[in-house]
Design an enzyme around this catalytic site. Structure first.
Site, mmCIF file in Angstrom:
data_model
loop_
_atom_site.group_PDB
_atom_site.id
_atom_site.type_symbol
_atom_site.label_atom_id
_atom_site.label_comp_id
_atom_site.label_asym_id
_atom_site.label_seq_id
_atom_site.Cartn_x
_atom_site.Cartn_y
_atom_site.Cartn_z
ATOM 1 N N ASP A 8 51.621 113.563 74.294
ATOM 2 C CA ASP A 8 51.892 114.666 75.216
ATOM 3 C C ASP A 8 52.430 115.844 74.418
ATOM 4 O O ASP A 8 53.437 115.714 73.700
ATOM 5 C CB ASP A 8 52.909 114.251 76.278
ATOM 6 C CG ASP A 8 52.325 113.270 77.290
ATOM 7 O OD1 ASP A 8 51.124 112.947 77.174
ATOM 8 O OD2 ASP A 8 53.061 112.835 78.193
ATOM 9 N N ASP A 129 47.084 112.386 89.884
ATOM 10 C CA ASP A 129 48.511 112.105 89.714
ATOM 11 C C ASP A 129 49.145 112.048 91.096
ATOM 12 O O ASP A 129 49.060 113.020 91.858
ATOM 13 C CB ASP A 129 49.173 113.200 88.880
ATOM 14 C CG ASP A 129 48.464 113.419 87.545
ATOM 15 O OD1 ASP A 129 47.987 112.425 86.981
ATOM 16 O OD2 ASP A 129 48.391 114.571 87.088
#
Length: 239
Positions: A8, A129
């Site tokens: 990330d 998500d």
């Protein structure tokens, strides 16, 4: 089963968040390129990269780092975060990205999604998500009224071949994936599912494998060493 080590990106560094909160970040490696090389040397066959800054801004802000990673490793790289135009998709593919993950755009810009799938087919993945079963967008800051199952069915009908499903409440917690939501999703659609969020142990990975989940993204567990990458790759090859 495919194993996707996660990198990330935030402000050019490799970080981990807790439950998707940007204020709760931990820097895992100041050099994401070095981290990508580490994963490759340990046997990774593909990398999962998220541009966290891009997810907020709506455009790729870590493109130079992503390009460096693609040049530094020989394995495929898939990237998500802030990709909301065909130009952005083309730019990522041009620097060596293998597959592109669309999130917010999949919910709010169906014409873009349809065109991207038409042009790039299996290179387009949709990231769903969810928080409490509802889809979150714009870097997980906004919660919609669309259920994750409903969006997954829409994506399948539009020709999307792969979905990355993340339960935000599990992300970065090492509390185990949301097996129940994944099982329901698997019953609802017939396309490839990649599980993300909460994976903490090889037992978690084995259970996902037993469910015939296509792939699993592993982040914090690799950095905290609750999962050994070489071991989990070996285990999934034997299953």
């Amino acid at each position: 089963m495919e194993i996707f080590p996660a990198i990330d990106l935030k402000e050019g560094r490799c970080v981990r968040l807790y439950q998707g909160e940007f204020s709760k970040e931990t820097v895992m490696n100041e050099d994401p390129v070095a981290q990508a090389i580490i994963f490759e040397k340990l046997g990774a066959e593909i990398l999962h990269i998220v541009d966290l800054d891009g997810a907020i801004a709506g455009e790729s802000l870590n493109l130079p780092v992503i390009e460096k990673i693609c040049k530094a490793v020989r394995i495929p790289v898939q990237v998500g975060g802030g990709i909301r135009s065909l130009v952005a998709v083309e730019k990522l593919l041009s620097v060596g990205v293998e597959k592109v993950i669309l999130g917010t755009a999949a919910l709010y810009d169906k014409s873009f999604l349809e065109e991207a799938v038409r042009l790039y087919k299996e290179k387009i993945i949709v990231g769903i998500d969810a928080k409490n079963g509802f889809v979150a967008t714009r870097g997980w800051l906004d919660l919609s009224e669309i259920s994750y199952i409903s969006l997954a069915k829409q994506m399948e009908s539009l020709g999307v071949q792969t979905i990355v499903f993340t339960d935000i409440s599990k992300d970065g917690t090492l509390a185990g994936p949301n097996f129940e939501q994944l099982a329901l999703l698997q019953k609802s659609v017939g396309i490839r599912l990649i599980a993300s969020g909460g994976v903490a142990s090889i037992q978690d990975v084995k259970k996902l494998n037993d469910m015939n989940i296509y792939g699993v993204i592993i982040g914090k567990a690799l950095y905290e060493k609750t999962i050994d990458l070489e071991e989990v790759l070996q285990v999934t090859k034997l299953c």
